[in-house]
Write an enzyme that holds these catalytic residues in place. Structure first.
Site, PDB file in Angstrom:
ATOM      1  N   HIS A 168       0.815  -1.045   0.112  1.00 51.34           N
ATOM      2  CA  HIS A 168      -0.073   0.167  -0.072  1.00 51.34           C
ATOM      3  C   HIS A 168       0.829   1.353  -0.006  1.00 51.34           C
ATOM      4  O   HIS A 168       1.841   1.282   0.442  1.00 51.34           O
ATOM      5  CB  HIS A 168      -1.001   0.070   1.327  1.00 51.34           C
ATOM      6  CG  HIS A 168      -2.064   0.999   1.399  1.00 51.34           C
ATOM      7  ND1 HIS A 168      -1.648   2.272   1.771  1.00 51.34           N
ATOM      8  CD2 HIS A 168      -3.315   1.087   1.206  1.00 51.34           C
ATOM      9  CE1 HIS A 168      -2.841   3.085   1.653  1.00 51.34           C
ATOM     10  NE2 HIS A 168      -3.842   2.198   1.431  1.00 51.34           N
ATOM     11  N   ASP A 191       2.714  -4.071   7.974  1.00 50.63           N
ATOM     12  CA  ASP A 191       1.557  -3.419   7.980  1.00 50.63           C
ATOM     13  C   ASP A 191       0.589  -4.548   7.982  1.00 50.63           C
ATOM     14  O   ASP A 191       0.372  -5.279   7.270  1.00 50.63           O
ATOM     15  CB  ASP A 191       1.543  -2.746   6.502  1.00 50.63           C
ATOM     16  CG  ASP A 191       0.062  -2.289   5.893  1.00 50.63           C
ATOM     17  OD1 ASP A 191      -0.730  -2.543   6.761  1.00 50.63           O
ATOM     18  OD2 ASP A 191       0.130  -2.030   4.605  1.00 50.63           O
ATOM     19  N   GLN A 224      -4.738  -5.360   7.031  1.00 51.99           N
ATOM     20  CA  GLN A 224      -5.656  -6.349   6.351  1.00 51.99           C
ATOM     21  C   GLN A 224      -5.750  -7.692   7.302  1.00 51.99           C
ATOM     22  O   GLN A 224      -6.403  -8.424   6.519  1.00 51.99           O
ATOM     23  CB  GLN A 224      -5.562  -6.365   4.937  1.00 51.99           C
ATOM     24  CG  GLN A 224      -5.466  -5.156   4.071  1.00 51.99           C
ATOM     25  CD  GLN A 224      -6.989  -4.700   4.010  1.00 51.99           C
ATOM     26  OE1 GLN A 224      -7.897  -5.252   4.271  1.00 51.99           O
ATOM     27  NE2 GLN A 224      -7.151  -3.366   3.766  1.00 51.99           N
ATOM     28  N   LYS A 262     -10.979  -0.494  10.233  1.00 52.26           N
ATOM     29  CA  LYS A 262     -10.950  -1.941   9.344  1.00 52.26           C
ATOM     30  C   LYS A 262     -11.329  -2.963  10.343  1.00 52.26           C
ATOM     31  O   LYS A 262     -11.496  -3.932   9.652  1.00 52.26           O
ATOM     32  CB  LYS A 262      -9.695  -2.001   8.740  1.00 52.26           C
ATOM     33  CG  LYS A 262      -9.307  -0.887   7.440  1.00 52.26           C
ATOM     34  CD  LYS A 262      -8.017  -1.249   6.941  1.00 52.26           C
ATOM     35  CE  LYS A 262      -7.408  -0.107   6.206  1.00 52.26           C
ATOM     36  NZ  LYS A 262      -8.650  -0.057   4.937  1.00 52.26           N
ATOM     37  N   CYS A 312      -4.801   2.601  -3.773  1.00 59.12           N
ATOM     38  CA  CYS A 312      -3.428   2.876  -3.094  1.00 59.12           C
ATOM     39  C   CYS A 312      -2.441   2.125  -3.392  1.00 59.12           C
ATOM     40  O   CYS A 312      -1.616   1.615  -2.342  1.00 59.12           O
ATOM     41  CB  CYS A 312      -3.505   3.442  -1.717  1.00 59.12           C
ATOM     42  SG  CYS A 312      -4.736   4.609  -1.461  1.00 59.12           S
TER      43      CYS A 312
END
Length: 412
Positions: free
Chosen positions: A123, A200, A203, A226, A366
């Protein structure tokens, strides 16, 4: 616990609405998830009953707000299995968390000639901070390849992570390809070369159990919005050994110990990084979102979402003219599904699906370097969460078929 998505949907009032004369099917969960009534009520309760600044006042409201705010930090610690709350920093979200690492750890430890290793599937929030750091420090930014099947190329990772590597920063789960990256293997590889590992987790944390101690990552970033929490609140986990050596990147009230005319000292962890009035309501509501997810069970959520993937992915693959990006094996694909329909721009596809009440994302998500790598300008993306059902999946398939027929033959 067996997850009953039909029952769970009742906790999300936003899902019960009509869009373009059709019942809403919300499949943009990779961008942001919806909030259960319990989280919305927690926000209202805070502002109705406990609204006060934290860590400063001794009156009752301030003490209640501080207690709830720090209780939320403890809930986060337990949720990702951090060793201590000192390692849990509240931020505005994943983007802020990654920028803090780049600006603070990067400024302190990266030197000219060092290497920062990321991948083509990142991302923008896990690309641009490292670009800026590399430019400022005259370091080298290196990209790990992606295999034709949509996996991180681990053979290439072994070639590119080496003695000059100072930082490795990789997404736990791709927000486009939907694959789960071998983070433990990457962490071991980074540590073998005395590099730190930044993950990261935007997700990943909402969809599966995460144990930062078992992973042995140095930093782990994720966002509240999220995972059923509000916007504007996120988390940076960092090992104490690094956070102790890092300087804050924002300065002002709340994070100070003593302020003199020409110098100042900082509070202990984690507060030295949290300048100014924090997102108190957001943190408390994030804590409530964690309670909600824990009540369902993260293993149950992950198992249920994989059942949904096993149901929907073959149906999408069977539609002539549909290209699915990322792993083609449902067992290796999460609920993030980027796709294109031959001859149609993704924005047209998303607009047509919206007319059927189906909300998906369209664009580069993104992740422009990844889409350039895939040689496509954009994709549509459907992303599932635990409140989605097989009926939602069928509605997506029907909407794609209707879109395909419309653009081939005109209005029915």
């Amino acid at each position: 616990m067996t997850l009953d998505a039909t029952k769970i949907r009742r906790d999300f009032p936003i899902l019960d609405q009509i869009v373009n004369d059709e019942p809403l099917v919300y499949l943009d969960n990779a961008a942001t998830t919806q909030k259960p009534e319990a989280v919305l009520q927690t926000l209202m309760d805070y502002y109705h009953h406990d609204n006060a600044n934290v860590h400063r006042g001794v009156h009752t409201l301030a003490e209640r707000a501080t207690q709830a705010y720090e209780a939320a930090r403890e809930k986060v610690r337990q949720f990702i299995h951090a060793k201590e709350t000192a390692e849990i920093l509240f931020t505005r979200g994943t983007t802020t968390s990654l920028n803090w690492v780049a600006r603070s750890f990067g400024d302190a430890f990266v030197e000219e000639g060092d290497e920062i290793v990321i991948s083509y599937m990142e991302h923008h929030a896990n690309i641009i901070p490292w670009q800026q750091l590399a430019q400022a420090k005259k370091a080298k930014l290196i990209y790990i390849d992606v295999t034709p099947e949509g996996f991180l190329d681990m053979a290439d990772a072994q070639r590119k992570i080496g003695p000059k590597t100072k930082i490795v920063a990789i997404a736990h789960v791709s927000n486009v390809l939907g694959g789960i990256n071998p983070i433990e293997e990457l962490i071991a590889l980074a540590h073998a070369h005395d590099a730190v590992m930044v993950v990261d987790g935007a997700q990943a944390v909402p969809h599966m159990p995460v144990d930062v101690q078992a992973l042995d990552c140095d930093f782990y970033a994720f966002s509240g919005h999220k995972m059923c929490g509000p916007t504007g609140i996120g988390v940076l986990y960092g090992k104490r050994q690094w956070l102790e050596q890092m300087e804050p990147v924002e300065f002002g009230g709340e994070m100070i110990d003593f302020v003199n005319l020409y110098d100042s000292t900082w509070k202990e962890l984690p507060w030295k990084f949290e300048a100014g009035t924090p997102n108190i309501a957001g943190a408390i509501a994030l804590g409530r979102a964690i309670d909600y997810l824990n009540a369902i069970g993260m293993p149950s959520i992950h198992e249920y979402e994989q059942e949904l993937v096993a149901y929907i992915l073959p149906k999408l693959q069977a539609i002539e003219g549909v290209t699915i990006y990322g792993p083609q094996d449902p067992a290796k694909h999460t609920g993030v599904m980027a796709f294109n329909l031959d001859g149609l721009h993704p924005h047209d596809v998303a607009t047509a699906l919206d007319m059927e009440g189906v909300a998906v994302r369209a664009g580069h998500h993104c992740a422009q370097p990844l889409l350039n790598y895939l040689q496509v300008p954009a994709t549509a993306r459907a992303s599932f969460y635990f409140y989605n059902t097989k009926d939602d999946a069928d509605r997506l398939v029907d909407a794609i078929l209707a879109t395909k027929e419309f653009f081939q033959y005109g209005a029915l």
